[in-house]
Scaffold this motif. Structure first.
Motif, PDB file in Angstrom:
ATOM      1  N   HIS A   1      15.833  21.513  17.958  1.00  0.00           N
ATOM      2  CA  HIS A   1      16.270  20.471  17.024  1.00  0.00           C
ATOM      3  C   HIS A   1      15.921  19.090  17.551  1.00  0.00           C
ATOM      4  CE1 HIS A   1      19.121  23.791  16.044  1.00  0.00           C
ATOM      5  NE2 HIS A   1      18.735  23.453  14.834  1.00  0.00           N
ATOM      6  N   LEU A   2      15.531  18.230  16.654  1.00  0.00           N
ATOM      7  CA  LEU A   2      15.401  16.806  16.942  1.00  0.00           C
ATOM      8  C   LEU A   2      16.262  16.130  15.889  1.00  0.00           C
ATOM      9  CD1 LEU A   2      14.208  14.532  18.583  1.00  0.00           C
ATOM     10  CD2 LEU A   2      12.204  14.557  17.097  1.00  0.00           C
ATOM     11  N   ASP A   3      17.479  15.790  16.294  1.00  0.00           N
ATOM     12  CA  ASP A   3      18.461  15.297  15.335  1.00  0.00           C
ATOM     13  C   ASP A   3      19.376  14.274  15.996  1.00  0.00           C
ATOM     14  OD1 ASP A   3      20.203  16.858  16.882  1.00  0.00           O
ATOM     15  OD2 ASP A   3      20.242  18.489  15.431  1.00  0.00           O
ATOM     16  N   ALA A   4      20.390  13.849  15.273  1.00  0.00           N
ATOM     17  CA  ALA A   4      21.305  12.817  15.756  1.00  0.00           C
ATOM     18  C   ALA A   4      21.946  13.199  17.091  1.00  0.00           C
ATOM     19  CB  ALA A   4      22.382  12.540  14.711  1.00  0.00           C
ATOM     20  N   GLY A   5      22.088  14.489  17.349  1.00  0.00           N
ATOM     21  CA  GLY A   5      22.719  14.946  18.579  1.00  0.00           C
ATOM     22  C   GLY A   5      21.889  14.755  19.836  1.00  0.00           C
ATOM     23  N   ASN A   6      20.574  14.676  19.693  1.00  0.00           N
ATOM     24  CA  ASN A   6      19.737  14.537  20.890  1.00  0.00           C
ATOM     25  C   ASN A   6      18.662  13.450  20.771  1.00  0.00           C
ATOM     26  OD1 ASN A   6      17.860  15.769  19.211  1.00  0.00           O
ATOM     27  ND2 ASN A   6      17.594  17.594  20.475  1.00  0.00           N
ATOM     28  N   VAL A   7      18.709  12.676  19.712  1.00  0.00           N
ATOM     29  CA  VAL A   7      17.648  11.680  19.517  1.00  0.00           C
ATOM     30  C   VAL A   7      17.673  10.594  20.598  1.00  0.00           C
ATOM     31  CG1 VAL A   7      18.838  10.088  17.926  1.00  0.00           C
ATOM     32  CG2 VAL A   7      16.381  10.439  17.720  1.00  0.00           C
ATOM     33  N   LYS A   8      18.840  10.248  21.102  1.00  0.00           N
ATOM     34  CA  LYS A   8      18.908   9.241  22.167  1.00  0.00           C
ATOM     35  C   LYS A   8      18.219   9.762  23.426  1.00  0.00           C
ATOM     36  CE  LYS A   8      21.972   6.370  24.857  1.00  0.00           C
ATOM     37  NZ  LYS A   8      23.309   6.102  25.316  1.00  0.00           N
ATOM     38  N   ALA A   9      18.493  11.014  23.794  1.00  0.00           N
ATOM     39  CA  ALA A   9      17.841  11.621  24.951  1.00  0.00           C
ATOM     40  C   ALA A   9      16.329  11.725  24.727  1.00  0.00           C
ATOM     41  CB  ALA A   9      18.445  12.994  25.230  1.00  0.00           C
TER      42      ALA A   9
END
Length: 112
Positions: free
Chosen positions: A21-29
């Motif tokens: 996934h590339l989503d709100a949960g890991n986009v900062k990382a």
């Protein structure tokens, strides 16, 4: 955020994200991990084969990568996009914004 970056003999940087996934949960990382990679090369191929889902935050992060690469007079291409992710890009008309290729080899050849 796990990413594999490989410098091709032609100088093109190949980046593969090892996440589903590339989503709100890991986009900062994602942004933190990709920033130094974008500085390494002005020609980048982003292998999306491992991604199964991209939301609007992930799409925004990819657009930011594209803008940064273009700002440096480079180019950013996407490849190996799974069908559900491709459908999102078509729905959002992002296939008109990004250079999208079926295979990694096609994307690398597109720089020639």
């Amino acid at each position: 955020m796990e990413m594999v970056a490989t410098q091709e003999a032609s100088g093109i940087l190949l980046i593969r994200i090892d996440e589903e996934h590339l989503d709100a949960g890991n986009v900062k990382a994602f942004k933190e991990a990709i920033a130094p990679l974008l500085e390494r090369s002005d020609r980048i191929v982003f292998d999306m084969s491992q991604l199964k889902f991209v939301d609007s935050s992930g799409l925004g992060a990819l657009i930011a990568c594209l803008r940064q690469t273009h700002k440096g007079k480079g180019d950013f291409k996407l490849c190996e996009m799974p069908r559900p992710v491709c459908a999102l890009f078509e729905l959002m008309r992002m296939h008109r914004v990004f250079s999208i290729h079926d295979t990694r080899e096609d994307a690398l050849r597109a720089f020639a």
